[in-house]
Scaffold this active site. Structure first.
Site, PDB file in Angstrom:
ATOM      1  N   HIS A 297       0.854  -1.198   0.000  1.00  0.00           N
ATOM      2  CA  HIS A 297       0.000   0.000   0.000  1.00  0.00           C
ATOM      3  C   HIS A 297       0.888   1.245   0.000  1.00  0.00           C
ATOM      4  O   HIS A 297       1.452   1.605  -1.022  1.00  0.00           O
ATOM      5  CB  HIS A 297      -0.930  -0.050   1.207  1.00  0.00           C
ATOM      6  CG  HIS A 297      -2.022   0.970   1.194  1.00  0.00           C
ATOM      7  ND1 HIS A 297      -2.289   1.795   0.133  1.00  0.00           N
ATOM      8  CD2 HIS A 297      -2.950   1.306   2.151  1.00  0.00           C
ATOM      9  CE1 HIS A 297      -3.310   2.579   0.411  1.00  0.00           C
ATOM     10  NE2 HIS A 297      -3.729   2.307   1.635  1.00  0.00           N
ATOM     11  N   HIS A 336      -2.267  -2.218 -10.950  1.00  0.00           N
ATOM     12  CA  HIS A 336      -3.035  -1.675  -9.845  1.00  0.00           C
ATOM     13  C   HIS A 336      -4.219  -2.586  -9.578  1.00  0.00           C
ATOM     14  O   HIS A 336      -4.762  -3.201 -10.507  1.00  0.00           O
ATOM     15  CB  HIS A 336      -3.523  -0.256 -10.161  1.00  0.00           C
ATOM     16  CG  HIS A 336      -4.004   0.507  -8.973  1.00  0.00           C
ATOM     17  ND1 HIS A 336      -5.286   0.390  -8.496  1.00  0.00           N
ATOM     18  CD2 HIS A 336      -3.368   1.387  -8.155  1.00  0.00           C
ATOM     19  CE1 HIS A 336      -5.427   1.172  -7.432  1.00  0.00           C
ATOM     20  NE2 HIS A 336      -4.292   1.778  -7.200  1.00  0.00           N
ATOM     21  N   ASP A 392       2.741   5.293  -8.116  1.00  0.00           N
ATOM     22  CA  ASP A 392       3.906   5.063  -7.268  1.00  0.00           C
ATOM     23  C   ASP A 392       5.207   4.996  -8.069  1.00  0.00           C
ATOM     24  O   ASP A 392       6.284   5.264  -7.531  1.00  0.00           O
ATOM     25  CB  ASP A 392       3.732   3.759  -6.477  1.00  0.00           C
ATOM     26  CG  ASP A 392       2.546   3.802  -5.535  1.00  0.00           C
ATOM     27  OD1 ASP A 392       2.466   4.770  -4.759  1.00  0.00           O
ATOM     28  OD2 ASP A 392       1.708   2.895  -5.578  1.00  0.00           O
TER      29      ASP A 392
END
Length: 492
Positions: A297, A336, A392
């Protein structure tokens, strides 16, 4: 499953035939969803020899490991279309907000449902920034951590600690209907906690940063923006008229904005799960921090940088790609859980990265990142699995270029995400019908009823790996104490 059978006019219902009993059940479909409790009415006598733990006669359960297709709440906050790569806050596309809005304006939008007027925004911003100052005792709290404590451990503990300062915010002390009444007093109390948590999030994060640097803490300044104040608290060393770089300040604001909410992700779900017991919001936020801490996460952007460091130079990318295919290496920053095409936030971050690199200079890992990006986008293995770069993949490069240490990356995720947590918390507290504690079911696959056996009749105790406690190799004082002799020493 077979093809659907068309018969009669369309109805907003689901017809289920239980082939065990031959009975047919009709379950309503509302907003393209069926109520899982409706399946509990589908009951059947247990088969001969069937485990009683299956509870077949008590109704059918719905199995959904990892919440792959389970809706646990009705929400009006954030909409995601993973197939189309769409993210909207209260209906507004994230691309428009990132280009024209600010983090605090979006915080207002997420929490209260509409974009604020100028006076509403000024009031909200003033309250948030006013509540940034911490009690002086917080300095002692942060100084009590080891010099090398992870900043996420400190931040998680700090939010829990914060709740102890505000007994008026605790339903355990003030009554369980403290936040669910919906009257003026209840709403004012709720908003006060929202101001405090958002305002103090940057202060707590900066204190965690400063204690790691061995520096004194900085009181939140006046006259700066939310992200400007954050940078000031982290970096000010007594310089006169200190002002953070405006490009970095703006970049951080954009990153905060796009990370403010993402529907029912792991940490938000943890906050709501915790809040469903009607605990105080500080404890719920602390629980969210603990959830976000994990590498699947909030730690994902840190994992990306560590991956790029391990790859090294661009010419090493092909070998890394092949190692990923052989499952010898872990690929971070691609794919994702929700987005099956592209992450809309990744395009915003790419644009933000260009502005940051123009000030800081390009990160030495950028060429490696670009080579990995280009190779993955052309490789059938990644295309077939829909493994496109996510937010990310690029945000870590920006944080690294801005000079943040790797283990501080998850903190930079928590600070903006408290906004989304609070928006969902507020919505839950005020939802029609009140708050019901979240209590998922399980499918029990363990032993049936067993009778207790005296210790001397239990055999050798040998079992498969993982079925008995591990033997830990001790060292230092523990090893010497185990070798010593003293009264009351345990016999193994």
């Amino acid at each position: 499953m077979g093809a659907p059978i068309q018969s009669g006019p369309a109805q907003d219902t689901l017809t289920v035939r239980d082939n065990r009993t031959g009975k047919t059940y009709t379950i309503p479909i509302v907003d393209n969803a069926v109520d899982a409790s409706g399946f509990k009415t589908i009951k059947s006598p247990a088969k001969p020899g069937e485990r009683p733990e299956n509870e077949t006669e008590k109704g059918l359960r719905v199995a959904d490991k990892g919440f792959l297709n389970t809706a646990v709440i009705q929400s009006r906050i954030t909409y995601i279309d993973g197939e189309a790569g769409v993210l909207r806050y209260r209906g507004y596309p994230i691309e428009q907000l990132a280009g024209r809005s600010s983090h605090l304006e979006c915080a207002y939008l997420l929490i209260y449902g509409s974009l604020p007027t100028r006076s509403q925004h000024n009031h909200f911003e003033s309250e948030v920034l006013r509540h940034g100052v911490m009690h002086s005792d917080a300095q002692t709290f942060f100084r009590s951590f080891r010099y090398d404590a992870h900043p996420m451990s400190m931040l998680t503990s700090a939010f829990a600690m914060l709740g102890s300062y505000y007994p008026e915010a605790n339903p355990s002390l003030q009554g369980q209907r403290l936040y669910t009444e919906g009257d003026r007093t209840s709403l004012e109390n709720m908003d006060r906690q929202i101001y405090r948590i958002i305002g103090k999030a940057t202060t707590l994060a900066a204190m965690a940063y400063r204690v790691r640097q061995g520096r004194d803490f900085v009181t939140p300044p006046t006259g700066l923006s939310y992200t400007g104040s954050f940078l000031y608290q982290m970096d000010h060393l007594g310089e006169e008229n200190y002002a953070p770089n405006p490009v970095l300040e703006k970049a951080l604001d954009v990153l905060f904005l796009i990370h403010a909410d993402h529907e029912l992700n792991a940490s938000c779900t943890t906050v709501l799960q915790t809040a469903s017991s009607l605990v105080d919001p500080y404890s719920a936020v602390a629980a969210g921090c603990a959830s976000l801490y994990g590498p699947l996460h909030g730690g994902a952007n840190e994992a990306v940088i560590r991956m790029l460091i391990s790859i090294g130079k661009p010419e090493n990318v092909p070998a890394f790609i092949e190692a990923v295919k052989r499952r010898e290496k872990t690929l971070s920053g691609f794919g994702h859980r929700v987005y099956k095409t592209s992450d809309p936030r990744s395009f915003i971050v790419r644009k933000t990265a260009d502005a940051v690199f123009a000030v800081t200079g390009k990160d030495e890992l950028l060429e490696t990142a670009m080579a990995l990006h280009d190779a993955a986008m052309k490789d059938e293995y990644f295309i077939k699995r829909k493994l496109a770069p996510n937010v990310d993949f690029w945000s870590g490069l920006i944080y690294r270029a801005m000079g943040f240490p790797l283990d501080f990356f998850p903190v930079l995720f928590v600070v903006p995400r408290v906004v989304g947590w609070l928006a969902h918390w507020r919505q839950m507290m005020l939802q029609e019908g009140g708050v019901k504690i979240w209590r998922p079911r399980q499918i029990y696959t363990g032993s049936g009823k067993r009778d207790y056996m005296p210790v001397d009749e239990r055999g050798t105790g040998e079992g498969k790996l993982g079925e008995t406690p591990s033997v830990v190799q001790h060292g230092g004082i523990t090893k010497r104490t185990m070798l010593a002799d003293f009264k009351g020493k345990a016999k193994l």
